[in-house]
Design a protein around this motif. Structure first.
Motif, PDB file in Angstrom:
ATOM      1  N   UNK A 149       0.819  -1.201   0.000  1.00 19.61           N
ATOM      2  CA  UNK A 149       0.000   0.000   0.000  1.00 19.61           C
ATOM      3  C   UNK A 149       0.860   1.261   0.000  1.00 19.61           C
ATOM      4  N   UNK A 150       0.346   2.321  -0.632  1.00 22.86           N
ATOM      5  CA  UNK A 150       1.054   3.609  -0.643  1.00 22.86           C
ATOM      6  C   UNK A 150       1.329   4.106   0.773  1.00 22.86           C
ATOM      7  N   UNK A 151       0.424   3.846   1.724  1.00 25.59           N
ATOM      8  CA  UNK A 151       0.552   4.426   3.067  1.00 25.59           C
ATOM      9  C   UNK A 151       1.695   3.808   3.868  1.00 25.59           C
ATOM     10  N   UNK A 152       2.377   2.787   3.341  1.00 25.78           N
ATOM     11  CA  UNK A 152       3.454   2.133   4.080  1.00 25.78           C
ATOM     12  C   UNK A 152       4.857   2.426   3.549  1.00 25.78           C
ATOM     13  N   UNK A 153       4.989   2.874   2.308  1.00 24.57           N
ATOM     14  CA  UNK A 153       6.308   2.858   1.671  1.00 24.57           C
ATOM     15  C   UNK A 153       6.788   4.210   1.142  1.00 24.57           C
ATOM     16  N   UNK A 168      10.288  14.190  -2.129  1.00 24.41           N
ATOM     17  CA  UNK A 168       9.615  13.521  -1.021  1.00 24.41           C
ATOM     18  C   UNK A 168       8.818  12.332  -1.544  1.00 24.41           C
ATOM     19  N   UNK A 169       8.571  11.370  -0.640  1.00 24.75           N
ATOM     20  CA  UNK A 169       7.773  10.218  -1.027  1.00 24.75           C
ATOM     21  C   UNK A 169       6.388  10.614  -1.497  1.00 24.75           C
ATOM     22  N   UNK A 170       5.787  11.612  -0.831  1.00 25.34           N
ATOM     23  CA  UNK A 170       4.451  12.045  -1.229  1.00 25.34           C
ATOM     24  C   UNK A 170       4.479  12.687  -2.615  1.00 25.34           C
ATOM     25  N   UNK A 171       5.558  13.411  -2.902  1.00 21.07           N
ATOM     26  CA  UNK A 171       5.685  14.031  -4.222  1.00 21.07           C
ATOM     27  C   UNK A 171       5.782  12.964  -5.315  1.00 21.07           C
ATOM     28  N   UNK A 172       6.447  11.849  -5.013  1.00 21.25           N
ATOM     29  CA  UNK A 172       6.521  10.755  -5.978  1.00 21.25           C
ATOM     30  C   UNK A 172       5.134  10.199  -6.266  1.00 21.25           C
ATOM     31  N   UNK A 173       4.322  10.082  -5.214  1.00 18.17           N
ATOM     32  CA  UNK A 173       2.943   9.619  -5.413  1.00 18.17           C
ATOM     33  C   UNK A 173       2.153  10.607  -6.266  1.00 18.17           C
ATOM     34  N   UNK A 174       2.333  11.900  -5.986  1.00 18.82           N
ATOM     35  CA  UNK A 174       1.631  12.908  -6.777  1.00 18.82           C
ATOM     36  C   UNK A 174       2.055  12.851  -8.236  1.00 18.82           C
ATOM     37  N   UNK A 175       3.359  12.667  -8.466  1.00 25.82           N
ATOM     38  CA  UNK A 175       3.853  12.578  -9.843  1.00 25.82           C
ATOM     39  C   UNK A 175       3.235  11.390 -10.572  1.00 25.82           C
ATOM     40  N   UNK A 176       3.070  10.283  -9.861  1.00 27.28           N
ATOM     41  CA  UNK A 176       2.424   9.120 -10.485  1.00 27.28           C
ATOM     42  C   UNK A 176       0.976   9.434 -10.837  1.00 27.28           C
ATOM     43  N   UNK A 177       0.280  10.140  -9.933  1.00 28.38           N
ATOM     44  CA  UNK A 177      -1.112  10.484 -10.206  1.00 28.38           C
ATOM     45  C   UNK A 177      -1.206  11.447 -11.394  1.00 28.38           C
ATOM     46  N   UNK A 404      -3.648  -4.427  -8.438  1.00 27.18           N
ATOM     47  CA  UNK A 404      -2.840  -4.758  -7.255  1.00 27.18           C
ATOM     48  C   UNK A 404      -1.437  -5.192  -7.657  1.00 27.18           C
ATOM     49  N   UNK A 405      -1.322  -6.022  -8.679  1.00 30.49           N
ATOM     50  CA  UNK A 405      -0.005  -6.472  -9.142  1.00 30.49           C
ATOM     51  C   UNK A 405       0.778  -5.313  -9.751  1.00 30.49           C
ATOM     52  N   UNK A 406       0.076  -4.457 -10.513  1.00 31.98           N
ATOM     53  CA  UNK A 406       0.733  -3.283 -11.089  1.00 31.98           C
ATOM     54  C   UNK A 406       1.300  -2.400  -9.970  1.00 31.98           C
ATOM     55  N   UNK A 407       0.496  -2.224  -8.907  1.00 30.49           N
ATOM     56  CA  UNK A 407       0.952  -1.379  -7.800  1.00 30.49           C
ATOM     57  C   UNK A 407       2.154  -1.998  -7.100  1.00 30.49           C
ATOM     58  N   UNK A 408       2.123  -3.327  -6.915  1.00 27.68           N
ATOM     59  CA  UNK A 408       3.242  -4.004  -6.267  1.00 27.68           C
ATOM     60  C   UNK A 408       4.539  -3.785  -7.038  1.00 27.68           C
ATOM     61  N   UNK A 409       4.491  -4.001  -8.335  1.00 24.06           N
ATOM     62  CA  UNK A 409       5.694  -3.823  -9.158  1.00 24.06           C
ATOM     63  C   UNK A 409       6.163  -2.380  -9.146  1.00 24.06           C
ATOM     64  N   UNK A 414       9.842   2.043  -7.058  1.00 27.29           N
ATOM     65  CA  UNK A 414       9.928   3.470  -6.716  1.00 27.29           C
ATOM     66  C   UNK A 414       9.857   3.767  -5.223  1.00 27.29           C
ATOM     67  N   UNK A 415       9.753   2.761  -4.365  1.00 19.66           N
ATOM     68  CA  UNK A 415       9.570   3.018  -2.935  1.00 19.66           C
ATOM     69  C   UNK A 415      10.759   3.797  -2.373  1.00 19.66           C
ATOM     70  N   UNK A 416      10.472   4.627  -1.357  1.00 18.59           N
ATOM     71  CA  UNK A 416      11.516   5.456  -0.753  1.00 18.59           C
ATOM     72  C   UNK A 416      11.826   5.043   0.672  1.00 18.59           C
ATOM     73  N   UNK A 417      10.990   4.247   1.291  1.00 19.36           N
ATOM     74  CA  UNK A 417      11.246   3.845   2.671  1.00 19.36           C
ATOM     75  C   UNK A 417       9.950   3.489   3.366  1.00 19.36           C
ATOM     76  N   UNK A 418      10.014   2.527   4.304  1.00 23.81           N
ATOM     77  CA  UNK A 418       8.809   2.093   4.996  1.00 23.81           C
ATOM     78  C   UNK A 418       8.840   2.438   6.480  1.00 23.81           C
ATOM     79  N   UNK A 419       9.782   3.315   6.890  1.00 24.32           N
ATOM     80  CA  UNK A 419       9.836   3.742   8.286  1.00 24.32           C
ATOM     81  C   UNK A 419       9.081   5.062   8.426  1.00 24.32           C
TER      82      UNK A 419
END
Length: 426
Positions: A149-153, A168-177, A404-409, A414-419
């Motif tokens: 999920x986006x909210x973890x990574x 930022x990780x959030x900016x990466x999500x925005x860029x994808x959107x 779901x599979x597309x999101x996983x790949x 592109x993940x930046x961190x899960x902490x």
């Protein structure tokens, strides 16, 4: 002295059972055993319940409460969380520290030892957000395990593809959107071009069917020729209907959905940006208060040294005044830290809620496009059954679309961190 990890006394664990998950046993510098909850930073002299998984004071709704990095996720079980069922509650674990006691030149060192004795770990800051220090990484559970999920990574920052700037990780999500929005626009343009081709093709077929060439042919051959030209007119009508349905059932829905998607994106972007600005402001206030406390402590130490050299009522009064200012500076720092933690808590909650909403929007976008592309192929089948093989491969691929599979790949790449962030500690 630093606290040391306790070694269980003979028969202690066998008689009373193992400590519940999250609890650690330590021995104070005075030799007395105490217990620390690594989830909430709670400390107690009493041994917690020996029932596995049961804290000393279980919270309400304990069956649905999950401790995560200084917060509780409550309400719906974690595997059922969505943007409409997320409730985040901050857990307080900060000790109350007095800054105006006996003057000392090692305030930070004493506070570090004190906090270490409570099991409180150091942290670092990234763009005004506090994270656990990588050398002392606390155990954290994913908010939505096994779902990528986006909210973890996407809590940390990452270098861009050129390695020049930090994103930022959030900016990466925005860029994808935003990229998804652009892809949807281009798909609508593609369908519009397809409509133009169909309309032009139908127009040419109709024109050709009215051509007078070979109109003088007689007999049965003439009848066959006339029927051939009529079939062109029928085919032209089929292609006109196809172009009309493409416009109403594929192109128009794509454009309408894209406009709504754009409004939702802008709302998310502005809200998180405002919260991040507030967080940066709170962080600056903390740093200012921290500097003020250091100056007050130095002043208090200097006056204390003067008292050792020359004892006078005036010096004692100055020390009392300096001590009051030091205490006030400490209180100001604690207040600023509390305000910062409140701002970070709000930012954290909104980040979880917003990333889940972005995830929902992405799934909705992919599913909507998939449905309308399926509608395109269905119309294509109805228009020309003889050319069915030209769209069979498209049908096969559309049936295999898996968001779901597309999101996983995508997340893996592109993940930046899960902490996730934790409260600032001093």
């Amino acid at each position: 002295q630093k606290p040391r990890k306790a070694t269980p006394q003979t028969g202690e664990d066998t008689l009373n059972g193992h400590l519940p998950p999250g609890w650690q046993s330590y021995v104070s510098p005075q030799g007395r055993r105490y217990y620390v909850n690594t989830f909430t930073n709670e400390t107690t002299w009493e041994r917690p319940s020996s029932v596995p998984g049961t804290p000393k004071s279980p919270p309400a709704n304990s069956a649905s409460v999950l401790p995560v990095n200084g917060y509780h996720i409550s309400g719906t079980p974690v595997h059922q969380l969505d943007s409409g069922h997320v409730s985040l509650q901050k857990v307080s674990g900060d000790p109350q520290v007095c800054f105006g006691g006996q003057p000392t030149s090692g305030v930070q060192e004493q506070m570090g030892l004190y906090r270490s004795s409570l099991g409180i770990h150091p942290e670092w800051e990234i763009n005004c957000v506090t994270f656990p220090h990588p050398d002392v990484m606390p155990e954290q559970q994913l908010l939505k395990p096994s779902e990528w999920s986006y909210c973890d990574y996407f809590w940390a920052d990452k270098k861009d593809s050129q390695g020049n700037n930090t994103v930022s990780g959030f900016e990466i999500l925005l860029q994808k959107q935003l990229k998804g929005k652009q892809m949807q626009k281009e798909m609508a343009e593609f369908v519009r071009e397809r409509i133009k081709i169909e309309e032009e093709y139908a127009k040419n077929l109709s024109k050709l069917s009215q051509n007078s060439l070979a109109a003088q042919e007689e007999g049965t051959l003439g009848e066959a020729w006339a029927q051939l030209k009529k079939s062109l007119a029928d085919e032209a009508e089929v292609h006109l209907k196809f172009s009309s349905k493409l416009q109403s059932e594929v192109e128009k829905p794509l454009l309408n959905f894209r406009e709504n998607f754009k409004k939702d994106m802008k709302k998310c972007d502005h809200h998180i940006a405002d919260l991040r600005k507030q967080l940066a402001s709170r962080y600056a206030a903390v740093e200012k208060a921290r500097k003020a406390l250091t100056e007050r402590q130095k002043d208090l130490e200097m006056k204390t040294q003067q008292l050792e050299v020359k004892l006078s009522n005036k010096t004692e009064e100055e020390i009392k005044k300096a001590r009051r200012k030091s205490t006030q500076a400490g209180d100001d720092l604690m207040r600023c830290v509390d305000l910062y933690n409140q701002a970070q808590s709000k930012w954290f909650e909104e980040m979880v809620t917003t990333t889940l909403e972005l995830e929902r929007l992405e799934v909705e976008r992919v599913e909507m496009i998939r449905q309308h592309l399926c509608q395109y192929t269905q119309l294509r089948h109805e228009t020309d059954m003889f050319n069915q093989s030209t769209v069979e491969l498209v049908d096969q691929l559309l049936r295999k679309v898996d968001p779901a599979k597309d999101r996983e790949l995508w997340v893996k790449e592109h993940k930046t961190g899960d902490i996730r962030p934790v409260d600032m500690e001093i």
